[in-house]
Design an enzyme around this catalytic site. Structure first.
Site, PDB file in Angstrom:
ATOM      1  N   PHE A   1       0.828  -1.212   0.000  1.00  0.00           N
ATOM      2  CA  PHE A   1       0.000   0.000   0.000  1.00  0.00           C
ATOM      3  C   PHE A   1       0.869   1.271   0.000  1.00  0.00           C
ATOM      4  CE2 PHE A   1      -2.226   2.827   3.266  1.00  0.00           C
ATOM      5  CZ  PHE A   1      -2.898   3.571   2.320  1.00  0.00           C
TER       6      PHE A   1
ATOM      7  N   ASP B   1       9.952  -6.812  -3.600  1.00  0.00           N
ATOM      8  CA  ASP B   1       8.802  -7.263  -2.806  1.00  0.00           C
ATOM      9  C   ASP B   1       8.652  -8.771  -3.023  1.00  0.00           C
ATOM     10  OD1 ASP B   1       6.038  -5.513  -1.706  1.00  0.00           O
ATOM     11  OD2 ASP B   1       5.933  -7.697  -1.905  1.00  0.00           O
TER      12      ASP B   1
ATOM     13  N   ASP C   1      12.926 -11.741  -1.520  1.00  0.00           N
ATOM     14  CA  ASP C   1      12.802 -11.624  -0.070  1.00  0.00           C
ATOM     15  C   ASP C   1      13.817 -10.606   0.455  1.00  0.00           C
ATOM     16  OD1 ASP C   1      13.081 -12.158   2.765  1.00  0.00           O
ATOM     17  OD2 ASP C   1      11.994 -14.018   2.373  1.00  0.00           O
TER      18      ASP C   1
ATOM     19  N   ALA D   1       7.601  -5.637   5.336  1.00  0.00           N
ATOM     20  CA  ALA D   1       7.274  -6.070   6.696  1.00  0.00           C
ATOM     21  C   ALA D   1       5.958  -6.830   6.689  1.00  0.00           C
ATOM     22  CB  ALA D   1       7.146  -4.851   7.622  1.00  0.00           C
TER      23      ALA D   1
ATOM     24  N   SER E   1       6.539   2.785  13.057  1.00  0.00           N
ATOM     25  CA  SER E   1       5.103   2.900  13.353  1.00  0.00           C
ATOM     26  C   SER E   1       4.862   3.629  14.673  1.00  0.00           C
ATOM     27  CB  SER E   1       4.522   1.491  13.438  1.00  0.00           C
ATOM     28  OG  SER E   1       3.220   1.541  13.959  1.00  0.00           O
TER      29      SER E   1
ATOM     30  N   TYR F   1       4.285  -7.067  16.835  1.00  0.00           N
ATOM     31  CA  TYR F   1       4.475  -6.156  15.697  1.00  0.00           C
ATOM     32  C   TYR F   1       5.185  -4.884  16.157  1.00  0.00           C
ATOM     33  CZ  TYR F   1       3.415  -2.530  12.271  1.00  0.00           C
ATOM     34  OH  TYR F   1       3.523  -1.470  11.383  1.00  0.00           O
TER      35      TYR F   1
ATOM     36  N   VAL G   1      -8.952  -0.822   9.932  1.00  0.00           N
ATOM     37  CA  VAL G   1     -10.294  -0.337  10.246  1.00  0.00           C
ATOM     38  C   VAL G   1     -10.938   0.463   9.111  1.00  0.00           C
ATOM     39  CG1 VAL G   1      -9.436   1.687  11.538  1.00  0.00           C
ATOM     40  CG2 VAL G   1     -11.693   0.787  12.035  1.00  0.00           C
TER      41      VAL G   1
ATOM     42  N   ARG H   1      -7.459   7.303  17.521  1.00  0.00           N
ATOM     43  CA  ARG H   1      -6.325   7.067  16.631  1.00  0.00           C
ATOM     44  C   ARG H   1      -6.045   8.343  15.846  1.00  0.00           C
ATOM     45  NH1 ARG H   1      -6.125   3.543  19.598  1.00  0.00           N
ATOM     46  NH2 ARG H   1      -6.131   1.287  19.266  1.00  0.00           N
TER      47      ARG H   1
END
Ligand code: NAD
Length: 317
Positions: A11, A31, A51, A73, A115, A139, A183, A207
Site C-alpha cells: 500500500f 517485494d 525476499d 514487513a 510505526s 508487531y 479499520v 487514533r
C-alpha cells in the site's frame, strides 16, 4: 536520484514508488508479493520479486543507489500475536539483512518506515518522539527493534538513518485481508454494502488517521532533508479521532444505512493515539493537507473496490 524501495508492491510502497517515478527518479522495487500486488506499480518502476532477507539479491539491487526506503514487513498487529517468530524474522531479521547489505555496498541513507505503535499506551498526548516507547504487540516490538538496528548499524558504518513513525495510514489501494483488516477499508467496505460495522469495545479509543498522500510527502522529504541522521520522526495528521467519530464520518460520506455493532468483549488496543508533528514540521517541512472526511471521500472516489455509486459533495481541500 536512484532509489531502492523494499515492500514496494504494498500500500504505502507502491504509492511512494509511483510518486518518485513520476518525478523522474530511478526506482527499483523489491517485494516478495506475500501481500503486495505488482500491478499497483507504474511501468516506470523496475520491479524485482524477492525476499528482503536475500542478501545476494540486495547486493545487486543496491548498486548505485542513493537512498533506500525500507517498508518490507508483516503489518498486522493481531497476526503478530499468533506468529511472533515470523514477525521477528521478517521485520527484524529483514532489517538487519538490509543494513548488512547496505554496509557491504556502501549506501548513504536509509529511511525506515516505522510505526506509531511503538509508543503503546502513554499518559500524555500528543505523542512526542522522546516519549519512552512501550510496545504492546510483537508487531510493535519488531518495529522498535528495527529502529534500534538501523540506528546502531548505521552509526557503526556511517550510514545516515531516519525512522518515520507513521500513524494509522489509509487511502486507496490499502490491503483488505479477510481476517484482521485495517479499520478504514473495512468500515468503507461494509458501509458501501449497507453491511455491519463492528466496533471493538465502546469505540472511545482514539487514533491518528493520516491520508496516504500526506505520508508520501513526508517519505519523499526524508530522502534529502538535512540534519535528520538518527532521528525518529512522527508522521500523522495531528488530529485525534475516536472510532465512534470515525464511524459517523464513514456513514456520512457513504450515505450508508449500515448497522453499527459495539462488541464489548474485544480488546480496543491502545486507548489514545495522536502524533505531535513539531519535529516533522521542523525537519521535513511536513504539513498534512487532507482532513479525515476528505480522505475518506478521496478513498471512495479513487479505489475501484468501493465503486458503488456514492454521493458526491464538494471537497473542502
Ligand atoms: P503492506 O502489507 O501493503 O506492505 C508491505 C509489503 O511488504 C507487502 O507488499 C509485502 O508483500 C512486502 N513484504 C512482506 N514480507 C516481505 C519480505 N520478506 N520480503 C520482501 N517483501 C516483503 O503494508 P503497508 O501498510 O504498505 O506498510 C508498509 C510499511 O509501513 C510497513 O513496514 C509497516 O510496518 C509500515 N507502517 C504502515 C502503517 C499503515 O498504517 N499502513 C503505519 C505504520 C507503519
Amino acid at each position: 536520484m536512484n532509489f531502492l524501495i523494499t515492500g514496494a508492491a504494498g500500500f504505502l510502497g507502491s504509492n511512494l514508488a509511483n510518486n518518485l517515478a513520476r518525478e523522474g527518479h530511478q526506482v527499483r522495487a523489491l517485494d516478495d508479493l506475500s501481500t503486495g500486488d505488482p500491478q499497483s506499480l507504474s511501468p516506470d518502476v523496475l520491479f524485482t520479486r524477492g525476499d528482503v532477507n536475500d542478501r545476494p539479491k540486495l547486493w545487486t539491487l543496491l548498486q548505485d543507489v542513493d537512498c533506500v526506503y525500507h517498508l518490507a514487513a508483516r503489518v498486522l498487529v493481531a497476526e503478530s500475536i499468533l506468529y511472533p517468530r515470523e514477525y521477528n524474522a521478517v521485520n527484524v531479521g529483514g532489517t538487519v539483512s538490509l543494513m548488512e547489505a547496505m554496509r557491504d555496498v556502501g549506501v548513504r541513507r536509509v529511511v525506515l518506515i516505522s510505526s506509531g505503535a511503538v509508543y503503546g499506551d502513554q499518559g500524555e498526548q500528543p505523542l512526542k518522539e522522546d516519549a519512552s516507547p512501550s510496545p504492546r504487540s510483537p508487531y510493535a516490538v519488531s518495529k522498535l527493534s528495527a529502529e534500534y538496528y538501523i540506528r546502531s548499524i548505521g552509526d557503526l558504518w556511517s550510514i545516515e538513518t531516519v525512522s518515520l513513525r507513521v500513524f494509522n495510514a489509509y487511502g486507496p489501494g490499502q490491503h483488505l485481508p479477510p481476517s484482521h483488516p485495517p479499520v478504514i477499508p473495512n468500515f468503507l467496505h461494509q458501509a458501501v454494502r449497507d453491511g455491519t460495522l463492528v466496533v471493538h469495545s465502546d469505540g472511545s479509543q482514539t487514533r491518528d488517521y493520516v491520508f496516504v498522500d500526506d505520508v508520501v510527502n513526508a517519505m519523499v522529504a526524508a530522502a534529502t532533508a538535512p540534519s535528520i541522521d538518527k532521528l525518529r520522526i512522527n508522521v500523522g495528521s495531528g488530529t485525534e479521532t475516536s472510532v465512534r467519530q470515525l464511524v459517523q464520518f464513514v456513514l456520512e460520506v457513504t450515505n450508508s444505512k449500515a448497522e453499527v455493532v459495539y462488541n464489548p468483549r474485544t480488546d480496543p488496543g491502545v486507548s489514545r493515539m495522536c502524533a505531535d508533528l513539531t519535529l516533522a514540521r521542523e525537519k521535513l517541512n511536513y504539513r498534512p493537507r487532507v482532513s479525515l472526511q476528505d480522505g475518506l471521500f478521496l478513498t471512495l472516489e479513487r479505489d475501484l473496490r468501493f465503486s458503488r455509486e456514492v454521493p458526491t459533495r464538494p471537497l473542502k481541500s
